[in-house]
Design an enzyme around this catalytic site. Structure first.
Site, short mmCIF file in Angstrom:
data_model
loop_
_atom_site.label_atom_id
_atom_site.label_comp_id
_atom_site.label_asym_id
_atom_site.label_seq_id
_atom_site.Cartn_x
_atom_site.Cartn_y
_atom_site.Cartn_z
N GLU A 158 55.51 81.60 -7.21
CA GLU A 158 55.81 82.49 -6.10
C GLU A 158 56.74 81.73 -5.17
O GLU A 158 56.74 80.51 -5.16
CB GLU A 158 54.51 82.87 -5.36
CG GLU A 158 53.61 83.75 -6.19
CD GLU A 158 52.28 84.09 -5.51
OE1 GLU A 158 52.19 84.13 -4.28
OE2 GLU A 158 51.31 84.31 -6.26
N ASP A 214 58.28 85.09 -7.98
CA ASP A 214 57.65 86.26 -7.38
C ASP A 214 57.88 86.19 -5.86
O ASP A 214 57.35 85.32 -5.18
CB ASP A 214 56.15 86.21 -7.73
CG ASP A 214 55.37 87.40 -7.19
OD1 ASP A 214 55.88 88.10 -6.29
OD2 ASP A 214 54.24 87.61 -7.66
N ASN A 236 50.02 93.61 4.80
CA ASN A 236 51.27 92.98 4.35
C ASN A 236 52.50 93.78 4.79
O ASN A 236 53.60 93.52 4.32
CB ASN A 236 51.28 92.86 2.82
CG ASN A 236 50.15 91.99 2.31
OD1 ASN A 236 49.79 91.01 2.95
ND2 ASN A 236 49.59 92.36 1.19
N HIS A 282 55.93 88.19 -1.06
CA HIS A 282 55.69 87.96 0.37
C HIS A 282 56.92 87.44 1.12
O HIS A 282 56.84 87.15 2.31
CB HIS A 282 54.50 87.02 0.55
CG HIS A 282 53.26 87.62 0.01
ND1 HIS A 282 52.49 88.51 0.71
CD2 HIS A 282 52.69 87.53 -1.23
CE1 HIS A 282 51.50 88.93 -0.05
NE2 HIS A 282 51.60 88.34 -1.23
N SER A 294 50.86 83.90 -1.59
CA SER A 294 50.21 85.04 -0.95
C SER A 294 48.98 84.67 -0.12
O SER A 294 48.73 85.29 0.90
CB SER A 294 49.81 86.07 -2.01
OG SER A 294 48.90 85.51 -2.93
N LYS A 329 55.10 95.82 0.44
CA LYS A 329 54.71 94.89 1.50
C LYS A 329 55.70 95.07 2.67
O LYS A 329 55.67 96.09 3.31
CB LYS A 329 54.59 93.49 0.93
CG LYS A 329 53.33 93.47 0.06
CD LYS A 329 53.12 92.30 -0.83
CE LYS A 329 51.79 92.50 -1.56
NZ LYS A 329 51.71 91.81 -2.82
N HIS A 385 49.76 84.62 -8.46
CA HIS A 385 49.02 85.86 -8.30
C HIS A 385 48.35 86.30 -9.62
O HIS A 385 48.87 86.05 -10.71
CB HIS A 385 50.01 86.94 -7.84
CG HIS A 385 49.38 88.21 -7.39
ND1 HIS A 385 49.27 89.31 -8.20
CD2 HIS A 385 48.84 88.57 -6.19
CE1 HIS A 385 48.70 90.30 -7.52
NE2 HIS A 385 48.44 89.87 -6.30
#
Ligand SMILES: *Cc1c(COP(=O)(O)O)cnc(C)c1O
Length: 410
Positions: free
Chosen positions: A187, A216, A48, A219, A191, A250, A134
């Site tokens: 998110e 979130d 990541n 990523h 992910s 990440k 997640h």
């Protein structure tokens, strides 16, 4: 001890038989596009570290300087033995980066999620989760003892149905402080699927029902938006979202997690987030490296790295010549289905020099095992082409992602 051993042996056997066994593989190199196992080098498409910053000289220098000035350890919780400057510098940088009043750093994204959700919600409240959030959000929701409701992945109708129910329930209570709180969590870039949440519509919905929203951006931070702050920045939604979660490990090439939002939110977390209060502060070097990363990500160099990353994404999309989401993201799932099939494909790729572990239950649902390719700015065009060519030999077209049309890269 014998019975303990026998019990564990049995559990491990069951894990193996289900094709779900996991093990650590020691590598002799740092994070990067090339990793060394034993004396063989592999092309790493599993990291990541999307911008290749984990080994960047600017981050290393910042970490070394912080060690020289503040030492290696942090001694205690920040509330106990003093809060060192690198954490405050990081939080100022994060707030400016994300366009929020304030920020608070945690030792990990996992700790940030647990501490924040449990600080805000209790058994009277309702937490509404996208089906694919997640594990740290799911664990936080359980620990908070709030009522958990799950909406279908990225499905606004499903979300709305739940919000209607939760609002009806919440509004029954006449006293404001008895009224149930409703928190929606999603998110921004998912992910394991690489697709994006319809954030503008989710913001509209939570506002209509008086709910709060936590997004979130694990990523998306560093990767999306004009200065890399994330998808929230790209969509101009920063001041309409109550709680933003970022990770520092990440694209930011360091380690740790952070919550960004209003000053009052941060003040409350300092007082209530148990994973912040009862945990030793992250090391100063990690904070200093993350601050350097935030500066770099916002600079011309950051913009160049993002453009290389998106170039690699486009190249992969065109050379792999497979069904691929309309708006591609840097995370590309190759759906295999069975756990054992995914492990086999991963092993075949491994034999050919590619490091792409199989993602299986419980990271993804049973029977939805996949390989997860993450493209980074550190891969060369030739490396991306070679992966495409190898995959074309090994994978039939229908195994490529067929998600709901992603809305990531507008
Ligand atoms: C990695 C990740 C986290 C946890 O962050 P860590 O800093 O690794 O603990 C949280 N949410 C998502 C979506 C993630 O991918």
């Amino acid at each position: 001890m014998d019975r303990f051993d026998a019990e564990l042996t049995q559990q491990l056997l069951a894990i193996r038989q289900a094709g779900l066994y996991r093990e650590l593989r020691q590598i002799g190199t740092g994070q990067g596009p090339h990793i060394k196992l034993g004396n063989q080098t592999f092309l790493n498409f599993a990291s990541n570290d999307y911008l290749g910053l984990a080994n960047h000289p600017a981050l290393k220098t910042a970490a070394i300087k912080a060690i020289e000035r503040f030492g290696t350890g942090s001694g205690a919780s920040r509330l106990m033995s003093g809060s060192v400057a690198p954490h405050h510098e990081l939080e100022d940088a994060l707030a400016a980066f994300k366009g929020t009043e304030a920020a608070l750093s945690f030792s990990s994204g996992y700790a940030a999620a647990i501490g924040t959700i449990c600080a805000l919600l209790g058994p009277e409240d309702v937490i509404v989760l996208d089906k694919l959030v997640h594990a740290c959000i799911v664990d936080a929701a359980k620990l908070s003892r709030a009522k958990i409701r799950v909406f279908k992945h990225n499905d606004l109708n499903s979300l709305e149905t739940i919000l209607k129910w939760a609002c009806g329930k919440s509004c029954k209570s006449k006293s404001l402080n008895r009224r149930a709180k409703i928190l929606v969590v999603t998110e921004s870039v998912f992910s394991m699927d690489g697709d994006c949440a319809p954030l503008p519509e989710i913001v509209e919905a939570k506002d209509r029902y008086g709910a709060w929203l936590m997004v979130d951006e694990a990523h998306a931070t560093g990767v999306y938006g004009p200065t890399g702050a994330g998808l929230i920045q790209q969509l101009g939604l920063s001041n309409r979202i109550e709680i933003q979660l970022a990770t520092l490990g990440k694209a930011l090439g360091s380690a740790g997690g952070a919550i960004c939002g209003r000053r009052k939110l941060i003040e409350l977390l300092v007082n209530r987030a148990r994973s912040f209060i009862y945990s030793t502060a992250p090391v100063p070097a990690a904070a200093a490296a993350a601050t350097a990363a935030i500066q770099l990500v916002q600079s011309e160099t950051g913009a160049q790295l993002r453009s290389i990353l998106w170039e690699n994404v486009r190249l992969f999309k065109s050379t792999a010549q497979v069904a691929y989401p309309e708006a591609p993201s840097h995370i590309v799932p190759i759906h295999v289905g069975t756990e054992t099939g995914a492990v086999q494909l991963s092993a075949t790729l491994f034999e050919r020099g590619y490091y792409i572990p199989a993602i299986r239950f419980p990271t993804v649902p049973r029977g939805k095992a996949r390989l997860r390719i993450s493209l980074t700015a550190a891969h060369t065009a030739d490396e991306v082409r070679s992966l495409s060519a190898t995959l074309k030999q090994l994978v039939t077209q229908d195994k490529y992602v067929q998600n709901s049309p992603a809305t990531c890269n507008s």
